[in-house]
Design an enzyme around this catalytic site. Structure first.
Site, PDB file in Angstrom:
ATOM      1  N   VAL A  19      85.416 117.835  -7.811  1.00  0.00           N
ATOM      2  CA  VAL A  19      86.187 116.791  -7.795  1.00  0.00           C
ATOM      3  C   VAL A  19      85.698 115.805  -8.650  1.00  0.00           C
ATOM      4  O   VAL A  19      86.480 115.139  -9.445  1.00  0.00           O
ATOM      5  CB  VAL A  19      86.521 116.255  -6.351  1.00  0.00           C
ATOM      6  CG1 VAL A  19      87.337 114.884  -6.489  1.00  0.00           C
ATOM      7  CG2 VAL A  19      87.124 117.271  -5.500  1.00  0.00           C
ATOM      8  N   ASP A  38      74.645 111.961 -10.331  1.00  0.00           N
ATOM      9  CA  ASP A  38      74.444 113.420  -9.653  1.00  0.00           C
ATOM     10  C   ASP A  38      72.863 113.930  -9.338  1.00  0.00           C
ATOM     11  O   ASP A  38      72.377 113.998 -10.531  1.00  0.00           O
ATOM     12  CB  ASP A  38      75.333 114.466 -10.211  1.00  0.00           C
ATOM     13  CG  ASP A  38      75.958 115.638  -9.373  1.00  0.00           C
ATOM     14  OD1 ASP A  38      77.191 115.702  -8.986  1.00  0.00           O
ATOM     15  OD2 ASP A  38      74.938 116.118  -8.795  1.00  0.00           O
ATOM     16  N   ASN A  39      72.666 114.620  -8.414  1.00  0.00           N
ATOM     17  CA  ASN A  39      71.491 115.229  -8.405  1.00  0.00           C
ATOM     18  C   ASN A  39      71.337 116.786  -8.327  1.00  0.00           C
ATOM     19  O   ASN A  39      70.500 117.401  -8.276  1.00  0.00           O
ATOM     20  CB  ASN A  39      70.639 114.984  -7.004  1.00  0.00           C
ATOM     21  CG  ASN A  39      71.331 115.247  -5.793  1.00  0.00           C
ATOM     22  OD1 ASN A  39      72.266 116.021  -5.688  1.00  0.00           O
ATOM     23  ND2 ASN A  39      70.720 115.520  -4.496  1.00  0.00           N
ATOM     24  N   THR A  42      74.763 120.392  -5.584  1.00  0.00           N
ATOM     25  CA  THR A  42      76.061 121.099  -5.388  1.00  0.00           C
ATOM     26  C   THR A  42      76.725 121.297  -6.844  1.00  0.00           C
ATOM     27  O   THR A  42      77.731 121.631  -6.862  1.00  0.00           O
ATOM     28  CB  THR A  42      76.805 121.018  -4.346  1.00  0.00           C
ATOM     29  OG1 THR A  42      77.082 119.485  -4.171  1.00  0.00           O
ATOM     30  CG2 THR A  42      76.114 121.468  -2.689  1.00  0.00           C
ATOM     31  N   GLY A  43      76.254 120.369  -7.569  1.00  0.00           N
ATOM     32  CA  GLY A  43      76.970 119.911  -8.939  1.00  0.00           C
ATOM     33  C   GLY A  43      76.537 120.729  -9.766  1.00  0.00           C
ATOM     34  O   GLY A  43      75.476 121.371  -9.643  1.00  0.00           O
ATOM     35  N   ASN A 107      73.089 102.455   0.103  1.00  0.00           N
ATOM     36  CA  ASN A 107      72.477 102.260  -1.195  1.00  0.00           C
ATOM     37  C   ASN A 107      73.820 102.172  -2.048  1.00  0.00           C
ATOM     38  O   ASN A 107      73.807 100.893  -2.974  1.00  0.00           O
ATOM     39  CB  ASN A 107      71.755 103.406  -1.904  1.00  0.00           C
ATOM     40  CG  ASN A 107      70.313 103.594  -1.127  1.00  0.00           C
ATOM     41  OD1 ASN A 107      69.739 102.414  -0.816  1.00  0.00           O
ATOM     42  ND2 ASN A 107      69.885 104.569  -0.990  1.00  0.00           N
ATOM     43  N   TYR A 153      78.500 117.295   8.721  1.00  0.00           N
ATOM     44  CA  TYR A 153      79.603 116.855   7.802  1.00  0.00           C
ATOM     45  C   TYR A 153      80.411 116.243   8.618  1.00  0.00           C
ATOM     46  O   TYR A 153      80.619 114.725   8.065  1.00  0.00           O
ATOM     47  CB  TYR A 153      80.214 118.088   6.986  1.00  0.00           C
ATOM     48  CG  TYR A 153      81.069 117.854   6.034  1.00  0.00           C
ATOM     49  CD1 TYR A 153      80.521 117.327   4.773  1.00  0.00           C
ATOM     50  CD2 TYR A 153      82.506 117.962   6.107  1.00  0.00           C
ATOM     51  CE1 TYR A 153      81.518 117.082   3.779  1.00  0.00           C
ATOM     52  CE2 TYR A 153      83.363 117.650   5.175  1.00  0.00           C
ATOM     53  CZ  TYR A 153      82.853 117.121   3.940  1.00  0.00           C
ATOM     54  OH  TYR A 153      83.757 116.673   3.028  1.00  0.00           O
TER      55      TYR A 153
END
Ligand code: UDP
Length: 321
Positions: A19, A38-39, A42-43, A107, A153
């Site tokens: 997304v 992004d880390n 999952t991206g 954060n 989740y």
């Protein structure tokens, strides 16, 4: 850096995900300055590679669970998408999921408070759990198991909504919450185990189509472009909206029918449908009531399932080459 008047500075967390990367693209097309964080839990870099050369696109590889090391002259909007989102991924990364929903959100809130920016937070239809009413409207409190494999989740996202409620109430923070129902389209991760990507990849590779349980469980599938339209509208809405808003496509169908539809669209496939064990706490029905989105945003999904599936199948054909 470009400093055009009216050009917004926007953070997208989780911007390299399915997304997020579609959203970054749209925000850049609308001439905004986008800070994508992004880390890569999952991206994927591949999702944003084509944006890297855009002078309005800035990327930071960072886990928002840790303080965000960025300073701005101004920051208008934050789209908070960072979180594993498919059942396979959030169950693999269950502790990380709980942390990003809580520490990560704190954060983000610190940034928003400091820069007086709006937050659009992505919640989920999973806050309704295995729902006892159909369709699910935003005032339904849900039916969630707090002590099971989906809880990281479901409860993480429920806790995030509670956190935002308190900052809205006690600090007048401008928050907007969307509850996203099952969404599919180009840039879905082929490994994340979601039903649409699984079935398409299985069909394209002549592998068995794996239905969990009898396939009578239902979902309602919305195309990514419809979701992004809704996200932009809710962020742009002048008035604060004092409730989470469902964004989904009310086209409920069974998983068995979805498998048949995908096989119809890939007629050369030699795949056979097989039935496997049902997942634990799997919701039996899911169907959004989108009356609030229609009322506040004049939004409703436009892309018909077969059209969206064709685009998605083409995407998976292209990346297979
Ligand atoms: N599912 C399935 N086969 C698969 C993957 C998923 O039958 O290969 C089922 C899953 O058990 C659930 C539905 O499809 O009932 C939707 O699963 P998904 O993981 O896409 O998302 P969810 O809506 O459960 O978050």
């Amino acid at each position: 850096m470009n400093n055009k008047i009216n050009q917004k500075k926007i953070i997208v967390t989780g911007g390299a995900g399915f997304v997020g990367s579609n959203l970054c693209e749209r925000l850049l097309n609308e001439d905004n300055i986008v800070y994508c964080i992004d880390n890569f839990s999952t991206g994927f870099k591949e999702n944003i590679q084509h944006l890297m050369s855009d002078r309005n696109f800035h990327f930071l590889e960072h886990d928002i669970t840790n303080t965000i090391p960025l300073e701005f002259e101004g920051l208008d909007e934050i789209y908070n998408l960072a979180c594993p989102a498919s059942p396979v991924q959030y169950q693999n990364l269950s502790i990380e999921t709980l942390k990003v929903c809580t520490y990560g959100l704190f954060n983000i809130i610190d940034l928003a408070m400091h820069y007086n920016s709006k937050i659009l937070h992505t919640s989920t239809s999973e806050v309704y759990g295995d729902p006892l009413i159909h369709p699910q409207n935003e005032s339904y409190w849900g039916n969630v198991n707090s002590f099971g494999p989906r809880a990281c989740y479901d409860e993480g996202k429920r806790c995030a909504e509670a956190i935002l409620y308190e900052y809205k109430t006690k600090h007048n923070l401008d928050i907007r919450i969307i509850r996203i129902f099952n969404t599919y389209g180009p840039k879905m991760d082929e490994q994340d185990g979601r039903v649409v990507s699984n079935f398409i990849i299985q069909a394209l590779n002549n592998l068995d189509i794996t239905i969990h349980g009898a396939g009578s469980q239902t979902r309602s599938f919305q195309y990514i472009d419809d979701l992004v339209d809704g996200m932009l509208l809710i962020m742009k809405n002048k008035e604060k909206i004092d409730t989470p808003i469902n964004l989904g496509n009310p086209n409920e169908m069974s998983i068995k029918n979805l498998s048949k539809t995908i096989l119809e669209l890939i007629p050369e496939s030699k795949s056979k449908i097989i039935f496997q064990e049902q997942s634990i706490d799997d919701p039996k029905r899911r169907l959004p009531d989108i009356a609030l989105a229609e009322k506040f945003l004049q939004w409703k999904p436009k892309v018909e399932l077969k059209k969206g599936l064709k685009e998605t199948i083409q995407y998976f054909r292209d990346i297979k080459k």
